[in-house]
Design a protein around this motif. Structure first.
Motif, PDB file in Angstrom:
ATOM      1  N   UNK A 161       0.596  -1.141  -0.089  1.00 24.46           N
ATOM      2  CA  UNK A 161      -0.026  -0.052   0.073  1.00 24.46           C
ATOM      3  C   UNK A 161       0.792   1.199   0.012  1.00 24.46           C
ATOM      4  N   UNK A 162       2.127   1.175   0.442  1.00 28.72           N
ATOM      5  CA  UNK A 162       2.929   2.310   0.669  1.00 28.72           C
ATOM      6  C   UNK A 162       3.414   2.718  -0.797  1.00 28.72           C
ATOM      7  N   UNK A 163       3.869   1.749  -1.633  1.00 27.80           N
ATOM      8  CA  UNK A 163       4.312   1.968  -2.814  1.00 27.80           C
ATOM      9  C   UNK A 163       3.040   2.369  -3.700  1.00 27.80           C
ATOM     10  N   UNK A 164       1.807   1.885  -3.557  1.00 30.27           N
ATOM     11  CA  UNK A 164       0.583   2.406  -4.369  1.00 30.27           C
ATOM     12  C   UNK A 164       0.359   3.794  -3.941  1.00 30.27           C
ATOM     13  N   UNK A 165       0.296   4.137  -2.721  1.00 27.27           N
ATOM     14  CA  UNK A 165       0.159   5.427  -2.454  1.00 27.27           C
ATOM     15  C   UNK A 165       1.136   6.609  -3.019  1.00 27.27           C
ATOM     16  N   UNK A 166       2.256   6.054  -3.012  1.00 24.41           N
ATOM     17  CA  UNK A 166       2.989   7.099  -3.624  1.00 24.41           C
ATOM     18  C   UNK A 166       3.032   7.530  -5.138  1.00 24.41           C
ATOM     19  N   UNK A 167       2.038   6.463  -5.802  1.00 24.09           N
ATOM     20  CA  UNK A 167       1.867   6.856  -7.183  1.00 24.09           C
ATOM     21  C   UNK A 167       0.338   7.265  -7.322  1.00 24.09           C
ATOM     22  N   UNK A 168      -0.271   7.530  -6.044  1.00 22.55           N
ATOM     23  CA  UNK A 168      -1.937   7.763  -5.914  1.00 22.55           C
ATOM     24  C   UNK A 168      -2.773   6.584  -6.551  1.00 22.55           C
ATOM     25  N   UNK A 169      -2.586   5.559  -6.210  1.00 23.60           N
ATOM     26  CA  UNK A 169      -3.117   4.417  -6.743  1.00 23.60           C
ATOM     27  C   UNK A 169      -3.940   3.664  -5.247  1.00 23.60           C
ATOM     28  N   UNK A 170      -5.059   3.401  -5.489  1.00 23.05           N
ATOM     29  CA  UNK A 170      -5.852   2.657  -4.552  1.00 23.05           C
ATOM     30  C   UNK A 170      -5.947   1.295  -4.584  1.00 23.05           C
ATOM     31  N   UNK A 171      -5.954   0.653  -3.735  1.00 28.29           N
ATOM     32  CA  UNK A 171      -5.949  -1.010  -3.723  1.00 28.29           C
ATOM     33  C   UNK A 171      -7.080  -1.411  -4.562  1.00 28.29           C
ATOM     34  N   UNK A 172      -6.759  -2.226  -5.461  1.00 30.29           N
ATOM     35  CA  UNK A 172      -7.782  -2.561  -6.768  1.00 30.29           C
ATOM     36  C   UNK A 172      -8.896  -3.571  -6.232  1.00 30.29           C
ATOM     37  N   UNK A 173      -9.860  -3.364  -6.745  1.00 29.15           N
ATOM     38  CA  UNK A 173     -10.832  -4.148  -6.039  1.00 29.15           C
ATOM     39  C   UNK A 173     -11.568  -4.996  -7.279  1.00 29.15           C
ATOM     40  N   UNK A 174     -11.089  -4.838  -8.430  1.00 29.86           N
ATOM     41  CA  UNK A 174     -11.593  -5.653  -9.684  1.00 29.86           C
ATOM     42  C   UNK A 174     -10.689  -5.510 -10.562  1.00 29.86           C
ATOM     43  N   UNK A 175     -10.904  -6.421 -11.899  1.00 29.87           N
ATOM     44  CA  UNK A 175      -9.872  -6.363 -12.917  1.00 29.87           C
ATOM     45  C   UNK A 175      -9.624  -5.315 -13.575  1.00 29.87           C
ATOM     46  N   UNK A 176     -10.568  -4.188 -13.809  1.00 27.36           N
ATOM     47  CA  UNK A 176     -10.154  -3.044 -14.543  1.00 27.36           C
ATOM     48  C   UNK A 176      -9.251  -2.270 -13.688  1.00 27.36           C
ATOM     49  N   UNK A 333     -15.904  -9.179 -11.116  1.00 29.42           N
ATOM     50  CA  UNK A 333     -16.564  -8.935  -9.758  1.00 29.42           C
ATOM     51  C   UNK A 333     -15.548  -8.990  -8.636  1.00 29.42           C
ATOM     52  N   UNK A 334     -14.477  -9.017  -9.041  1.00 28.84           N
ATOM     53  CA  UNK A 334     -13.431  -9.134  -7.813  1.00 28.84           C
ATOM     54  C   UNK A 334     -12.523 -10.258  -7.767  1.00 28.84           C
ATOM     55  N   UNK A 335     -12.351 -10.583  -6.459  1.00 23.62           N
ATOM     56  CA  UNK A 335     -11.587 -11.992  -6.252  1.00 23.62           C
ATOM     57  C   UNK A 335     -12.637 -12.917  -5.695  1.00 23.62           C
ATOM     58  N   UNK A 336     -11.891 -14.104  -5.764  1.00 22.50           N
ATOM     59  CA  UNK A 336     -12.054 -15.419  -5.240  1.00 22.50           C
ATOM     60  C   UNK A 336     -11.505 -15.984  -4.046  1.00 22.50           C
ATOM     61  N   UNK A 337     -12.391 -16.430  -3.291  1.00 24.85           N
ATOM     62  CA  UNK A 337     -11.648 -17.328  -2.182  1.00 24.85           C
ATOM     63  C   UNK A 337     -11.738 -18.837  -2.128  1.00 24.85           C
ATOM     64  N   UNK A 395     -15.325  -9.022   2.445  1.00 26.71           N
ATOM     65  CA  UNK A 395     -16.668  -8.622   1.981  1.00 26.71           C
ATOM     66  C   UNK A 395     -17.045  -9.039   0.469  1.00 26.71           C
ATOM     67  N   UNK A 396     -17.112 -10.541   0.513  1.00 29.16           N
ATOM     68  CA  UNK A 396     -17.523 -10.906  -0.768  1.00 29.16           C
ATOM     69  C   UNK A 396     -18.746 -11.958  -0.744  1.00 29.16           C
ATOM     70  N   UNK A 397     -19.562 -12.118  -1.690  1.00 26.24           N
ATOM     71  CA  UNK A 397     -20.742 -13.071  -1.564  1.00 26.24           C
ATOM     72  C   UNK A 397     -20.080 -14.528  -1.493  1.00 26.24           C
ATOM     73  N   UNK A 398     -21.061 -15.517  -0.749  1.00 31.70           N
ATOM     74  CA  UNK A 398     -20.668 -16.819  -0.902  1.00 31.70           C
ATOM     75  C   UNK A 398     -20.603 -17.521  -2.332  1.00 31.70           C
ATOM     76  N   UNK A 399     -21.136 -16.899  -3.567  1.00 29.21           N
ATOM     77  CA  UNK A 399     -20.808 -17.578  -4.662  1.00 29.21           C
ATOM     78  C   UNK A 399     -19.520 -17.089  -5.343  1.00 29.21           C
ATOM     79  N   UNK A 400     -18.609 -16.462  -4.314  1.00 25.80           N
ATOM     80  CA  UNK A 400     -17.306 -16.317  -4.802  1.00 25.80           C
ATOM     81  C   UNK A 400     -16.157 -17.088  -3.866  1.00 25.80           C
ATOM     82  N   UNK A 401     -17.057 -17.968  -3.141  1.00 20.89           N
ATOM     83  CA  UNK A 401     -16.222 -18.829  -2.113  1.00 20.89           C
ATOM     84  C   UNK A 401     -16.154 -20.233  -2.541  1.00 20.89           C
TER      85      UNK A 401
END
Length: 462
Positions: A161-176, A333-337, A395-401
């Motif tokens: 997160x420190x490296x991302x913050x230094x380039x004004x990048x938020x932690x990604x939540x999806x593919x895009x 839709x993001x990540x999968x567990x 913070x993911x629905x059960x159909x992504x687990x």
């Protein structure tokens, strides 16, 4: 500091008290002689195991007459069977992976279902337990189990997160967002995703691969098609394979450059990964120092449990890098567990104190105790509500687990998928490129790897 890190510190101060008396509502087992001095030895391949050590302290507070020692065994795979077979220096309990009949430890392990009510596993997660069960080939034979997994493992990404913050990048939540972050970092001169190619692709993509099957509307039909290695089944996995290929083609993952330029991730163990991720370097291979508090690796595919080593390394070297574990955001839709078992614990049936060893194991898998253990060990608890824990934590629905039990096939499905992901991870390494008549090196086209996947499925059928 991440939410999980804060939670871990709270658990270390609060749950230590919970541990010290919640087994069977804090009741002392009347079948044990608490006037008898008992010494139990637990053996394992880890030099330090703080979660286990905390549990040992708590158990000894409940049973002051029982002293438990943890013993680190070098070359454990060779040493442990000899120690289990010996008459002297008895090992009472030992750490192990899934313990099946082909394990060298199997002849010495106690069958745990035989212990009846003395070992209460009713609060554990069925999928994790079932994966460790021993399926006897005799018709009508009862299920057996010889080890219990401490908890569940997840694959994903550690994000700097420190490296991302230094380039004004938020932690990604999806593919895009993930691709946009990689592009920004690449333009700034970084290779965003790094890790050993033998594991990076699998840890990045396997949860997505599993979700395509486990949470499909036609799961039963699809499961059978894969079991039968039906022609064309590789097409189901085109998207995760093509996405991985795209990351490599764009040089968002470029292991060979990092290996040559920085020497990072030459091996695949948590200690090395933690140092490389936190930019702890050595000029002579022995003396390591913190180079900076920003780092050069933005995304590191790895397992959730590595967090314990990262926390230790961060503290040891006073690193200020902030990081977070996320489920790799490789889909819209993001990540999968994908929940799989961690290592577990077994009992030496030749122990002089089997009853005490069973009592300790029972203590470990009391839900409150196991939650505290899992928090300190940075794993998912082996409790009935494991899915609820994942849903809330990420913070993911059960159909992504999904879980390992939903992806157990009649052939080595994992091996075929993993081999292809490893090959794609190496695709921009000149050693694995195609060379034309003029001597130019280029990556093999994506269809080359789809054919590899298809051929792998076909070969597994033979």
């Amino acid at each position: 500091m991440t939410k999980r890190t804060v939670a871990m510190l709270l658990f270390l101060t609060l749950n230590f008290l919970l541990l010290s008396g919640c087994n069977k509502n804090g009741d002392i087992n009347p079948n044990l002689d608490t006037n008898q001095d008992v010494i139990l030895t637990i053996a394992g391949s880890l030099e330090e195991y703080k979660a286990l050590e905390s549990t040992i302290v708590a158990f000894s507070e409940k049973y002051p007459n029982c002293k438990i020692e943890y013993e680190y065994l070098q070359d454990c795979s060779e040493t442990l069977p000899k120690r289990l077979a010996g008459d002297d220096n008895k090992i009472d309990l030992f750490l192990t992976s899934n313990l099946q009949a082909d394990s060298p430890y199997f002849p010495y392990a106690l069958e745990l279902y035989s212990q009846g009510e003395a070992l209460d596993l009713s609060g554990t997660f069925d999928g994790l337990i079932q994966n460790f069960e021993f399926m006897d080939t005799e018709e009508g034979a009862a299920k057996q189990i010889y080890a219990i997994p401490f908890g569940g493992e997840l694959r994903g990404l550690y994000v700097n997160k420190t490296l991302l913050d230094s380039h004004d990048i938020k932690v990604p939540t999806n593919r895009t967002e993930f691709l946009a972050a990689c592009e920004t970092l690449s333009d700034a001169g970084y290779v965003p995703i790094q890790g050993n190619p033998g594991s990076a692709g699998q840890q990045l993509m396997y949860p997505y691969v599993c979700n395509l099957v486990a949470n499909a509307d036609n799961y039963d039909e699809l499961y059978q098609k894969i079991n039968n290695c039906e022609e064309g089944i590789s097409e189901l996995f085109r998207d995760p394979m093509e996405f991985t290929y795209g990351l490599v083609e764009a040089d968002y993952y470029q292991y060979k450059y990092i290996e040559n330029e920085y020497g990072f991730f030459l091996e695949s163990n948590d200690e090395i990964y933690a140092r490389d991720f936190l930019n702890i370097v050595s000029e002579d291979g022995t003396n390591y120092v913190k180079k900076d508090d920003v780092g050069i690796v933005a995304f590191m595919p790895r397992t959730l449990s590595m967090g314990a080593m990262l926390e230790k390394t961060k503290a040891d070297y006073h690193s200020e890098i902030e990081y977070e574990f996320i489920l790799a955001p490789v889909a819209d839709e993001g990540g999968f567990a994908y929940l799989s078992p961690t290592n577990g614990i077994a009992i030496n049936k030749g122990s002089d104190y089997v009853d005490w060893a069973v009592e300790f194991m029972d203590f470990v898998f009391e839900p409150d105790n196991n939650v505290a253990f899992a928090e300190e060990d940075n794993i998912i608890p082996n409790t009935k509500d494991a899915y609820d824990f994942i849903k809330k934590e990420f913070d993911i629905p059960e159909n992504q687990i999904s879980e390992l039990g939903e992806m157990t096939f009649d052939y080595n499905f994992y091996g075929v998928i993993n081999e292809t992901l490893v090959a794609i991870s190496k695709a921009n390494n000149p050693k694995y490129m195609q060379v034309d008549e003029a001597g130019n090196e280029t990556m093999y086209p994506f269809e080359y790897y789809m054919q590899m996947l298809s051929d792998g499925f076909a070969a597994s059928k033979e």
